[in-house]
Design an enzyme around this catalytic site. Structure first.
Site, PDB file in Angstrom:
ATOM      1  N   SER A 179       0.799  -1.219   0.000  1.00  0.00           N
ATOM      2  CA  SER A 179       0.000   0.000   0.000  1.00  0.00           C
ATOM      3  C   SER A 179       0.842   1.283   0.000  1.00  0.00           C
ATOM      4  CB  SER A 179      -0.924  -0.090   1.215  1.00  0.00           C
ATOM      5  OG  SER A 179      -1.784   0.981   1.279  1.00  0.00           O
ATOM      6  N   ASP A 204      -3.130   6.179  -3.073  1.00  0.00           N
ATOM      7  CA  ASP A 204      -1.999   5.566  -2.378  1.00  0.00           C
ATOM      8  C   ASP A 204      -1.380   4.503  -3.297  1.00  0.00           C
ATOM      9  OD1 ASP A 204      -3.799   3.481  -2.178  1.00  0.00           O
ATOM     10  OD2 ASP A 204      -3.246   2.962  -0.129  1.00  0.00           O
ATOM     11  N   ASP A 226      -6.212   1.941  -3.171  1.00  0.00           N
ATOM     12  CA  ASP A 226      -7.468   1.724  -2.445  1.00  0.00           C
ATOM     13  C   ASP A 226      -7.792   2.899  -1.528  1.00  0.00           C
ATOM     14  OD1 ASP A 226      -5.609   1.249  -0.462  1.00  0.00           O
ATOM     15  OD2 ASP A 226      -6.469  -0.666   0.193  1.00  0.00           O
ATOM     16  N   GLU A 260     -12.821   5.993   6.149  1.00  0.00           N
ATOM     17  CA  GLU A 260     -11.884   6.420   7.176  1.00  0.00           C
ATOM     18  C   GLU A 260     -11.399   7.803   6.753  1.00  0.00           C
ATOM     19  OE1 GLU A 260      -9.776   2.670   9.141  1.00  0.00           O
ATOM     20  OE2 GLU A 260      -9.020   3.059   7.140  1.00  0.00           O
ATOM     21  N   ALA A 261     -10.985   8.604   7.737  1.00  0.00           N
ATOM     22  CA  ALA A 261     -10.518   9.948   7.416  1.00  0.00           C
ATOM     23  C   ALA A 261      -9.375   9.902   6.404  1.00  0.00           C
ATOM     24  CB  ALA A 261     -10.071  10.652   8.684  1.00  0.00           C
ATOM     25  N   ASN A 262      -8.584   8.808   6.442  1.00  0.00           N
ATOM     26  CA  ASN A 262      -7.434   8.709   5.547  1.00  0.00           C
ATOM     27  C   ASN A 262      -7.792   8.403   4.087  1.00  0.00           C
ATOM     28  OD1 ASN A 262      -7.966   5.948   5.432  1.00  0.00           O
ATOM     29  ND2 ASN A 262      -6.418   5.401   6.949  1.00  0.00           N
ATOM     30  N   GLY A 274      -2.347  -0.985  14.501  1.00  0.00           N
ATOM     31  CA  GLY A 274      -2.513  -2.361  14.028  1.00  0.00           C
ATOM     32  C   GLY A 274      -1.465  -2.711  12.984  1.00  0.00           C
TER      33      GLY A 274
HETATM   34  C1  16G Z   1      -4.531  -0.499   7.596  1.00  0.00           C
HETATM   35  C2  16G Z   1      -5.983  -0.479   7.232  1.00  0.00           C
HETATM   36  C3  16G Z   1      -6.511   0.933   7.214  1.00  0.00           C
HETATM   37  C4  16G Z   1      -6.241   1.620   8.531  1.00  0.00           C
HETATM   38  C5  16G Z   1      -4.791   1.505   8.907  1.00  0.00           C
HETATM   39  C6  16G Z   1      -4.579   1.969  10.318  1.00  0.00           C
HETATM   40  C7  16G Z   1      -7.137  -1.922   5.653  1.00  0.00           C
HETATM   41  C8  16G Z   1      -7.180  -2.424   4.253  1.00  0.00           C
HETATM   42  N1  16G Z   1      -6.173  -1.061   5.907  1.00  0.00           N
HETATM   43  O1  16G Z   1      -3.757   0.132   6.624  1.00  0.00           O
HETATM   44  O2  16G Z   1      -7.870   0.874   6.954  1.00  0.00           O
HETATM   45  O3  16G Z   1      -6.594   2.968   8.469  1.00  0.00           O
HETATM   46  O4  16G Z   1      -4.385   0.151   8.833  1.00  0.00           O
HETATM   47  O5  16G Z   1      -3.250   1.795  10.672  1.00  0.00           O
HETATM   48  O6  16G Z   1      -7.931  -2.283   6.496  1.00  0.00           O
HETATM   49  P1  16G Z   1      -2.788   1.801  12.170  1.00  0.00           P
HETATM   50  O7  16G Z   1      -3.509   0.688  12.887  1.00  0.00           O
HETATM   51  O8  16G Z   1      -1.315   1.599  12.085  1.00  0.00           O
HETATM   52  O9  16G Z   1      -3.134   3.134  12.732  1.00  0.00           O
HETATM   53 MG    MG Z   2      -3.713   1.058   0.282  1.00  0.00          MG
END
Ligand code: 16G
Ligand code: MG
Length: 546
Positions: free
Chosen positions: A76, A291, A295, A385-387, A513
């Site tokens: 990504s 990105d 996606d 999501e905001a992103n 995550g």
């Molecule tokens: C992943 C997730 C995205 C989320 C991001 C948060 C998918 C396909 N992608 O990239 O949705 O915004 O994690 O990252 O679910 P973080 O847990 O490191 O803040």
């Molecule tokens: Mg992506």
């Protein structure tokens, strides 16, 4: 193959998996976790993981009566040296969460023997008949480590008797689309032609239908993060035709590997709140950034003094919600549109949606899978999501209502057909930057709006996101859609006490995550306050005795 018994398969796979697995040894000093977006780390460390994902994908297909499972190799928005792998379920959704533990177990099995016994243990526990045929398709993004990982995946699939098809280089949402097309091909509601061309044809046809007679769409410049989205958007634009859509793609150099996501792309623009390298924005014109696997998308514009205005996932959700709410009103049908956000949604957007647009708003944990499932509970569920990750889901019953409705007026007919075309235009499997781009352009054309009018709906509260490195992020446990910390005990009360001191203050702390870190989010009435609140909460987290 179907004539062979399960026992014969056991012996055969056991030998083959051991033999092939020896070619893909597991790095000793690593623990792998199937996280929010699959496995993600340095591409050079992923060989064994991808091999083993092949084994799991085959089991998943066998468990689901030979339906086709997808495997996407991408990291990504992460740097060029990273890579990742994730599984796609039959309807184009993320892998069912209960299977993530098997993915993690497979990836961490130490020797070949352990891996083979894990494989058969999962098959046994889930009553999977190994004589059932298995089908897997896969694709990758443009990263340099992709081809070698594809080779590892093929070994995993062949060693466990899986039929597979390599779709080459695709965006993540294109693979999700194709998976759903294959699995619905023989149903009463086939999703589309299961190919990259089928994808372009479906989206371009819906876009042209929806915009016929509605005026000229705004001109748009798209930063493709030097990733797979660039060539794919060029391709999609050919199907649409330059006479319908005036789109210029920049940062589409996929050949220079180090340029991928480098100071460009949706993540850079959202986190830095500035225009990407390689794009000179024209005042008041519409711009967007994808990105690295296309996606995610965010939009933006600048004024004549080059002041930057971001139109992020919250703005996209708001635009879509208002548009769909109004179409439903005109259609006079009994349908409900709802919005799903995460704790990262700007408080101002949530208030606008609830109080002004008057639609239900649901908050879930971070990660597409959580939002997607919550959005499925509405007739029409908008999730972002905001992103910039997100899409709009139409429930099967909403589609039926729309298809069977008898319009009493031309306006009502137009609203109903527009809603139906939107369902074709918007990827129903997962957030899709290309499909979201067309959705936003469609809505702006209908509204006769430029980015400035779009931005007027509400003004974001100033906010700040801070990353804090702690010895063990798993000590941090949250509840209430990640907005409240339950552990370490006592920390939330201290955060609450801080938040109270700020106008319109809000702050939450959650473990990432995807990275070994804690994230602290804050917002408040002014930039200064938001920054100060984030800093104070981050200091509190850092100093907390663990
Ligand atoms: C992943 C997730 C995205 C989320 C991001 C948060 C998918 C396909 N992608 O990239 O949705 O915004 O994690 O990252 O679910 P973080 O847990 O490191 O803040
Ligand atoms: Mg992506």
């Amino acid at each position: 193959m179907s004539e062979q018994t399960s026992d014969q398969m056991t012996t055969q796979y056991s030998t083959q998996i051991k033999m092939f697995s020896a070619l893909h040894p597991r790095p000793k000093d690593r623990t792998f976790t199937y996280g929010t977006a699959g496995f993600r780390l340095l591409g050079s460390l992923l060989d064994s993981v991808v091999f083993r994902v092949g084994l799991l994908a085959g089991l998943r297909s066998r468990k689901l009566k030979s339906q086709t499972i997808g495997v996407m190799i991408t990291a990504s928005h992460n740097p060029p040296a990273d890579n990742g792998v994730k599984l796609v379920d039959p309807q184009g959704e993320m892998l069912e969460a209960s299977w993530e533990v098997y993915a993690t177990k497979f990836a961490n099995a130490v020797a070949e023997d352990e891996l083979v016994s894990e494989y058969f243990a999962v098959a046994k526990a889930l009553q999977i008949d190994l004589a059932t045929p298995a089908n897997v398709i896969f694709a990758r993004d443009t990263r340099e480590s992709g081809p070698a990982l594809v080779a590892a995946l093929k070994d995993g699939l062949s060693s466990s008797g899986v039929e597979y098809k390599d779709y080459g280089i695709l965006t993540t949402p294109q693979l999700h689309y194709i998976v759903k097309c294959i699995n619905t091909a023989n149903s009463s509601t086939p999703y589309g032609t299961p190919s990259e061309i089928g994808y372009y044809e479906k989206l371009s046809a819906a876009f042209k239908t929806i915009l016929a007679g509605k005026g000229k769409p705004p001109v748009v410049t798209v930063d493709a993060a030097n990733g797979v989205g660039g060539p794919k958007l060029d391709e999609l634009a050919k199907y649409i035709g330059a006479e319908v859509l005036d789109v210029t793609v920049v940062n589409d150099d996929t050949a220079t590997v180090e340029k991928l996501n480098h100071q460009c792309g949706a993540d850079f623009v959202k986190t830095q709140q500035q225009q990407p390298l390689g794009l000179e924005p024209k005042p008041w014109a519409l711009h967007a950034s994808l990105d690295g696997d296309a996606d995610r998308i965010v939009f933006y514009y600048v004024d004549e003094l080059n002041k930057f205005f971001l139109l992020d996932g919250d703005k996209i959700a708001s635009l879509a919600a208002v548009f769909i709410r109004d179409l439903i009103k005109v259609s006079a049908l009994d349908l409900e549109v709802g919005v799903v956000q995460t704790a990262y949604a700007n408080g101002s957007s949530s208030a606008y949606l609830k109080d002004t647009v008057k639609v239900p708003v649901k908050v879930t944990s971070t990660g597409v899978k959580h939002l997607h499932h919550a959005a499925q509970l509405f007739d029409i569920g908008v999730y972002f999501e905001a992103n910039g990750h997100g899409t709009v889901l139409f429930s099967p019953s909403a589609i039926k209502t729309l298809e069977t409705a008898e319009a009493q007026s031309p306006a009502q007919k137009d609203a109903i057909t527009t809603l139906l075309s939107l369902a074709d235009l918007i990827n129903q499997t997962v957030g899709d930057a290309l499909s979201d781009l067309l959705m936003v352009i469609t809505i702006l054309t209908y509204m006769r709006w430029g980015p400035q009018e779009w931005n007027r709906a509400y003004t974001d509260f100033p906010n700040r996101l801070v990353r804090v490195v702690v010895p063990d992020r798993y000590v941090f446990k949250t509840t209430n859609a990640e907005r409240v910390l339950v552990e370490p005990v006592g920390l939330q009360a201290e955060i609450d006490a801080l938040v109270k001191k700020y106008n319109c203050g809000r702050s939450f702390v959650r473990p990432s995550g995807t990275e070994d870190a804690i994230r602290v989010y804050s917002e408040a009435a002014s930039r200064l306050e938001a920054d100060e609140l984030a800093k104070k909460v981050a200091d509190l987290v850092q100093a907390w005795p663990l």
